[in-house]
Scaffold this active site. Structure first.
Site, PDB file in Angstrom:
ATOM      1  N   GLU A  42      -7.930 -46.318  -0.529  1.00  0.00           N
ATOM      2  CA  GLU A  42      -8.748 -46.131  -1.742  1.00  0.00           C
ATOM      3  C   GLU A  42      -8.330 -44.914  -2.545  1.00  0.00           C
ATOM      4  OE1 GLU A  42     -10.796 -43.402   1.183  1.00  0.00           O
ATOM      5  OE2 GLU A  42      -9.615 -45.245   1.268  1.00  0.00           O
ATOM      6  N   HIS A  44      -5.624 -43.338   3.489  1.00  0.00           N
ATOM      7  CA  HIS A  44      -6.749 -43.753   2.647  1.00  0.00           C
ATOM      8  C   HIS A  44      -6.244 -44.705   1.564  1.00  0.00           C
ATOM      9  CE1 HIS A  44      -9.959 -41.023   4.025  1.00  0.00           C
ATOM     10  NE2 HIS A  44      -8.959 -40.214   4.345  1.00  0.00           N
ATOM     11  N   CYS A  91      -9.165 -44.087   8.247  1.00  0.00           N
ATOM     12  CA  CYS A  91      -9.077 -42.690   8.674  1.00  0.00           C
ATOM     13  C   CYS A  91      -9.862 -42.484   9.976  1.00  0.00           C
ATOM     14  CB  CYS A  91      -9.509 -41.766   7.537  1.00  0.00           C
ATOM     15  SG  CYS A  91      -9.065 -40.033   7.816  1.00  0.00           S
TER      16      CYS A  91
END
Length: 195
Positions: A177, A175, A77
């Site tokens: 994650e 993202h 990001c």
């Protein structure tokens, strides 16, 4: 394997650490030069505003260290955006790893782009075993235009680079994650990369 997440005060750290734990590894949070240099893999996260995040990097000297790293480095990001030449956000000079300038979406679309969108034109070992047009989770108002270093593309008003790679440096606008099983597979692929 030693995994270091760069700690400079602008990261979405906890969810990255949890994702790495789910993959069976432990990550260390650090801003120590020697520890970062000694890592097998380095993750450079970022959430927030570019100019203040860059100031924190400069204050800690990490702006000098990061471009010299030789092991695989993953910017996520804002981390990816700070690895570019510059950003329109706060008129910020970046680390100059990726040869592209980060610009803002036009007022024609809702910003930030928040939610799930597709990635395609996948071109890197980072996407080994990942199908075209999988959905990733994104939250951003600025983007890197398509360029020679793009390894994934997303369309939001226009096509832009949702992932970049140059040598041992990788970046994702999305993202991983927070992108479920597919995002974790991308993180797993990053951890498998050879120097």
């Amino acid at each position: 394997m030693k995994i270091v997440i760069i700690n400079y005060g602008a990261g979405n750290i906890q969810s990255i650490m949890f994702a790495i734990e789910r993959l069976g590894f432990q990550a260390v949070l650090s801003n120590d030069w020697m520890e970062i240099k000694a890592a097998d893999k380095v993750i450079f996260p970022g959430v927030g505003e570019a100019s203040s995040a860059m100031r924190m990097l400069v204050d800690s000297g990490l702006d000098v260290l990061i471009p010299t790293l030789k092991q695989p480095v993953l910017g996520i990001c804002l981390g990816m955006q700070l690895m570019c030449n510059k950003s329109e956000e706060g008129n910020t000079i970046g680390l100059g790893i990726f040869d592209v300038d980060v610009i803002k979406f036009t007022p024609k679309v809702k910003v930030p782009q928040m939610g799930w969108n597709q990635i395609y034109n996948l071109k890197s070992p980072l996407f080994q075993g990942i199908a075209e047009n999988e959905y990733m989770y994104l939250v951003h108002s600025f983007y890197a235009p398509r360029c020679d270093e793009a390894i994934a593309t997303t369309n939001y008003e226009l096509e832009y680079a949702s992932a970049l790679q140059k040598d041992n440096f990788y970046g994702t606008q999305f993202h991983p994650e927070k992108s479920g099983d597919i995002g974790e597979k991308i993180l797993a692929n990053f951890l498998k990369l050879k120097d």
